[in-house]
Design an enzyme around this catalytic site. Structure first.
Site, PDB file in Angstrom:
ATOM      1  N   LYS A  29       0.843  -1.201   0.000  1.00 29.09           N
ATOM      2  CA  LYS A  29       0.000   0.000   0.000  1.00 29.09           C
ATOM      3  C   LYS A  29       0.881   1.255   0.000  1.00 29.09           C
ATOM      4  O   LYS A  29       0.634   2.199  -0.755  1.00 29.09           O
ATOM      5  CB  LYS A  29      -0.948  -0.023   1.212  1.00 29.09           C
ATOM      6  CG  LYS A  29      -2.052  -1.069   1.070  1.00 29.09           C
ATOM      7  CD  LYS A  29      -2.847  -1.299   2.351  1.00 29.09           C
ATOM      8  CE  LYS A  29      -3.850  -2.448   2.156  1.00 29.09           C
ATOM      9  NZ  LYS A  29      -4.636  -2.771   3.351  1.00 29.09           N
ATOM     10  N   ASP A  60     -10.945   2.612   4.242  1.00 27.20           N
ATOM     11  CA  ASP A  60     -11.222   1.175   4.142  1.00 27.20           C
ATOM     12  C   ASP A  60     -12.717   0.906   3.984  1.00 27.20           C
ATOM     13  O   ASP A  60     -13.111  -0.210   3.636  1.00 27.20           O
ATOM     14  CB  ASP A  60     -10.744   0.456   5.417  1.00 27.20           C
ATOM     15  CG  ASP A  60      -9.400  -0.227   5.224  1.00 27.20           C
ATOM     16  OD1 ASP A  60      -9.115  -0.662   4.099  1.00 27.20           O
ATOM     17  OD2 ASP A  60      -8.661  -0.336   6.216  1.00 27.20           O
ATOM     18  N   GLN A 118      -4.494  -1.745   9.598  1.00 25.84           N
ATOM     19  CA  GLN A 118      -4.451  -3.066   8.977  1.00 25.84           C
ATOM     20  C   GLN A 118      -5.004  -4.127   9.934  1.00 25.84           C
ATOM     21  O   GLN A 118      -4.630  -4.191  11.097  1.00 25.84           O
ATOM     22  CB  GLN A 118      -3.002  -3.399   8.575  1.00 25.84           C
ATOM     23  CG  GLN A 118      -2.858  -4.637   7.731  1.00 25.84           C
ATOM     24  CD  GLN A 118      -3.504  -4.537   6.344  1.00 25.84           C
ATOM     25  OE1 GLN A 118      -3.654  -3.462   5.787  1.00 25.84           O
ATOM     26  NE2 GLN A 118      -3.911  -5.663   5.807  1.00 25.84           N
TER      27      GLN A 118
HETATM   28  N1  GUN Z   1      -6.977  -7.053   6.157  1.00 29.12           N
HETATM   29  C1  GUN Z   1      -7.353  -7.765   5.079  1.00 29.12           C
HETATM   30  N2  GUN Z   1      -7.865  -6.945   4.134  1.00 29.12           N
HETATM   31  C2  GUN Z   1      -7.814  -5.712   4.632  1.00 29.12           C
HETATM   32  C3  GUN Z   1      -8.186  -4.435   4.116  1.00 29.12           C
HETATM   33  O1  GUN Z   1      -8.713  -4.279   3.007  1.00 29.12           O
HETATM   34  N3  GUN Z   1      -7.966  -3.390   4.930  1.00 29.12           N
HETATM   35  C4  GUN Z   1      -7.402  -3.518   6.153  1.00 29.12           C
HETATM   36  N4  GUN Z   1      -7.244  -2.434   6.894  1.00 29.12           N
HETATM   37  N5  GUN Z   1      -7.053  -4.679   6.661  1.00 29.12           N
HETATM   38  C5  GUN Z   1      -7.249  -5.760   5.897  1.00 29.12           C
END
Ligand code: GUN
Length: 292
Positions: free
Chosen positions: A52, A119, A96
């Site tokens: 990211k 998100d 995350q």
């Molecule tokens: N863990 C698995 N997928 C995601 C996501 O799209 N965003 C976040 N913050 N954590 C995750």
């Protein structure tokens, strides 16, 4: 058979965003800014967050990575989120998941300002999505919609079967596909672990979205000829011959299903890359909406 290539489709999204950032900078404005929080050092989470951050850089976004030890108190994380909520230089906040057991994921999700919730996990954004209002949409289903748009996949009037009802993927995916959107207007069946006739339902599907996290689960005998197959699985499976000792496997038995499908996403190189594209789009949207 059309390969729905996440590299190509995400590159197109990123290129558009990159040009928008260049335009902003030329107009004397600042770039969009994503703050990502990583708690502990879960291997998969490390990889996702690093990707990211790298993609932010490639697109010209600013990013800040904030790390905490796995044993931090929930209050420390909540205090950091409050600080970021109030920081006008931060447009998007991402924590995350998964988080260590002592921290309530729900509390953390609800602590993020919905206007910075890139998100799309906050109940306010989920509620808006359900009502068909503008909102931040969870990055993976959003990325899949961007992929369907890029490859001009006709969805109107089609039967979509979504396997998996997670808050992050399956449920929002089912809502998007059934919504009155250019890549929506499907009749949607949302399947899960208590669905008794999964195979029969899948055989009726024009579009299958597999998001259950079981490698190779969707086999050729479960899909009809000419179906569009979207594979959201990203399970790490041990492989001593692989450089890191594991391989990433999708929820679809790719070779046999590809032989029947009209279009299919590979793993890796499919939906995963679109998730990042969705996140970057959300971050740009947050930037634009928050008076920049
Ligand atoms: N863990 C698995 N997928 C995601 C996501 O799209 N965003 C976040 N913050 N954590 C995750």
């Amino acid at each position: 058979m059309l390969l729905l290539d996440g590299k190509i489709a995400s590159a197109a999204v990123k290129e558009e965003l990159k040009q928008q950032v260049q335009q902003l900078l030329e107009n004397g404005k600042r770039a969009p800014h994503l703050a990502a929080i990583l708690v502990g050092n879960n291997g998969a989470s490390e990889t996702y967050v690093a990707s990211k951050v790298k993609n932010c850089e490639e697109t010209g976004f600013r990013s800040t990575l904030i790390r905490f030890d796995a044993d931090i108190d929930e209050s420390v994380l909540l205090a950091k989120i409050s600080e970021l909520n109030l920081d006008p230089s931060v447009d998007g906040i991402l924590v995350q998941l998964p988080l260590p057991g002592q921290i309530s994921e729900q509390k953390v999700i609800e602590a993020i300002d919905p206007a910075k919730d890139v998100d799309g996990f906050h109940p306010v954004n989920v509620g808006k999505l359900v009502q068909g209002l503008p909102s931040f949409v969870s990055a993976t289903p959003y990325g899949i919609m961007l992929m369907l748009a890029y490859y001009k996949i006709e969805t109107k009037g089609k039967h979509a079967v979504v396997i998996g009802r997670s808050n992050i993927v399956g449920r929002p995916m089912s809502i998007l596909l059934s919504s009155n959107l250019p890549q929506g207007n499907c009749t949607v069946t949302l399947c899960h672990s208590h669905t008794p006739n999964l195979k029969e339902l899948c055989l009726q599907a024009d579009i299958v979205v597999a998001a259950l996290g079981r490698p190779g689960f969707v086999s050729a005998d479960m899909v009809k000829d000419g179906a569009v197959i979207i594979d959201v699985g990203i399970t790490r499976v041990t492989d001593p011959t692989a450089k890191k000792g594991f391989r990433i496997k999708g929820d679809v038995a790719f070779e046999e299903v590809a032989a029947k499908a009209a279009a299919i996403t590979p793993v890796p190189g499919g939906v995963g890359l679109m998730t990042i594209a969705g996140l970057l789009k959300n971050t740009m949207q947050a930037y634009q909406q928050n008076n920049n």
